[in-house]
Design an enzyme around this catalytic site. Structure first.
Site, short mmCIF file in Angstrom:
data_model
loop_
_atom_site.label_atom_id
_atom_site.label_comp_id
_atom_site.label_asym_id
_atom_site.label_seq_id
_atom_site.Cartn_x
_atom_site.Cartn_y
_atom_site.Cartn_z
N ARG A 74 1.46 -4.91 6.05
CA ARG A 74 0.80 -3.87 5.25
C ARG A 74 1.59 -2.58 5.43
O ARG A 74 1.85 -2.16 6.56
CB ARG A 74 -0.65 -3.66 5.68
CG ARG A 74 -1.33 -2.60 4.82
CD ARG A 74 -2.83 -2.51 4.99
NE ARG A 74 -3.37 -1.61 3.98
CZ ARG A 74 -4.57 -1.70 3.44
NH1 ARG A 74 -5.37 -2.67 3.81
NH2 ARG A 74 -4.98 -0.83 2.53
N ASN A 131 -10.11 -2.93 -7.40
CA ASN A 131 -9.24 -1.97 -8.11
C ASN A 131 -9.73 -1.63 -9.52
O ASN A 131 -9.30 -0.63 -10.10
CB ASN A 131 -7.80 -2.47 -8.18
CG ASN A 131 -7.06 -2.37 -6.87
OD1 ASN A 131 -6.10 -3.10 -6.61
ND2 ASN A 131 -7.49 -1.46 -5.98
N ASP A 144 0.83 -1.21 0.00
CA ASP A 144 0.00 0.00 0.00
C ASP A 144 0.87 1.26 0.00
O ASP A 144 1.98 1.26 0.53
CB ASP A 144 -0.90 -0.04 1.24
CG ASP A 144 -2.07 0.93 1.12
OD1 ASP A 144 -2.30 1.48 0.02
OD2 ASP A 144 -2.76 1.14 2.13
N GLY A 145 0.31 2.33 -0.57
CA GLY A 145 0.95 3.64 -0.46
C GLY A 145 1.68 4.12 -1.70
O GLY A 145 2.37 5.15 -1.65
C1 FPP Z 1 -1.73 0.24 -3.42
O1 FPP Z 1 -1.28 1.56 -3.45
C2 FPP Z 1 -1.14 -0.49 -4.52
C3 FPP Z 1 -1.85 -1.06 -5.54
C4 FPP Z 1 -3.31 -1.01 -5.61
C5 FPP Z 1 -1.17 -1.74 -6.63
C6 FPP Z 1 0.11 -2.43 -6.27
C7 FPP Z 1 0.79 -2.70 -7.53
C8 FPP Z 1 2.13 -2.69 -7.75
C9 FPP Z 1 3.15 -2.56 -6.71
C10 FPP Z 1 2.62 -2.81 -9.13
C11 FPP Z 1 2.04 -3.91 -9.97
C12 FPP Z 1 2.49 -5.27 -9.58
C13 FPP Z 1 3.07 -6.16 -10.37
C14 FPP Z 1 3.17 -7.57 -9.95
C15 FPP Z 1 3.63 -5.81 -11.66
P1 FPP Z 1 -2.33 2.71 -3.69
O2 FPP Z 1 -2.37 3.05 -5.12
O3 FPP Z 1 -3.66 2.33 -3.11
O4 FPP Z 1 -1.69 3.87 -2.85
P2 FPP Z 1 -2.46 5.02 -2.03
O5 FPP Z 1 -3.28 4.32 -0.98
O6 FPP Z 1 -1.36 5.82 -1.46
O7 FPP Z 1 -3.29 5.77 -3.03
#
Ligand code: FPP
Length: 248
Positions: A187, A67, A19-20
């Site tokens: 997390r 998502n 996350d983040g």
């Molecule tokens: C959460 O951060 C992260 C995600 C929803 C996606 C995680 C994906 C990756 C690390 C890259 C893709 C993975 C692979 C295997 C290629 P957020 O966007 O919710 O962050 P925020 O809460 O700060 O908005």
């Protein structure tokens, strides 16, 4: 006792909610996708470092069933990162003895992504040095529901009786079938919730909530978590042996 997906003592399974990424990017006045891109770099470093830290299984939450509701450009950007990740990492993962598996409902992805994932799974299926699972279009409740439907259908056809359904049989219908339950959930980014991740499988996991955003997470932080984990007292709902002896 009927135990599902028991943890063989020689395995160490770490599950991560990465996350983040968005907040990391925002704090640097960058687009959200730059955060995801940096998140992939972190993921590669963590996959590389994990076997040497004694981790046998790593399961990361890359794309949840929820998502899809993000803006189109972000969803497309994440799809491109998934494509690039498989294309650029498969050969090295295979060489390093990594068994790759995508968990979740892959049928919602474009055909080329489904083919890439299947190819990666088939190529690495006999590797056993390290097990790396990426949760894609994954939702814990949805997975529990689909497993329930499969077993209900079997019962309706008379193939099984309801009383035969135990934890092992249920777990064998989940997308995580065959994997040991996670020992540790991490997390990042300070949030303290599960967000529909591995609801069945995390029953006895030790939770670690880390303030750093995922792109800033390092193998050093992971090593620190593993050290703290060793000092935790896991009782799986039972009591310590010394307590039993003292009460006898
Ligand atoms: C959460 O951060 C992260 C995600 C929803 C996606 C995680 C994906 C990756 C690390 C890259 C893709 C993975 C692979 C295997 C290629 P957020 O966007 O919710 O962050 P925020 O809460 O700060 O908005």
């Amino acid at each position: 006792m009927d135990v599902a997906n028991s943890n063989p003592s020689d395995s160490l399974h770490v599950a991560i909610i990465m996350d983040g990424n968005g907040r990391w990017a925002k704090s640097r006045f960058l687009p959200r996708l730059a955060g995801h891109r940096q998140g992939v770099k972190t993921l590669k470093r963590i996959v590389k470092a994990s076997p040497d830290l004694g981790i046998t299984h790593l399961t990361v939450y890359a794309f949840s069933t929820e998502n899809w509701g993000r803006p189109f450009e972000e969803v497309q950007g994440l799809m491109n990162l998934i494509r690039e990740f498989i294309k650029s990492e498969l050969a090295e993962m295979h060489q390093e003895g990594v068994c790759f598996r995508a968990i979740g409902d892959k049928s919602a992805f474009s055909e080329d992504i489904q083919e890439l994932l299947l190819h990666a799974e088939e190529t690495t299926q006999n590797n056993a040095r390290f097990h790396f699972q990426v949760a894609l279009n994954y939702g814990g409740r949805q997975d529990i529901l689909q497993a329930t439907r499969v077993l209900a259908e079997k019962a309706a056809k008379g193939e099984i009786t309801p009383d035969q359904i135990d934890q092992g049989m249920f777990a064998s219908q989940l997308t995580t079938q065959g994997l040991p339950d996670p020992d540790i959930l991490i997390r990042t980014s300070g949030e303290q919730r599960l967000s529909n991740y591995l609801l069945w499988e995390l029953s006895y996991a030790e939770f670690f909530f880390i303030d750093e955003h995922w792109p800033a997470f390092t193998p050093k932080t992971l090593a620190r978590i593993l050290e703290e984990y060793k000092s935790r007292d896991r009782r799986f709902g039972e009591i310590q042996e010394e307590t039993v002896e003292a009460q006898a």
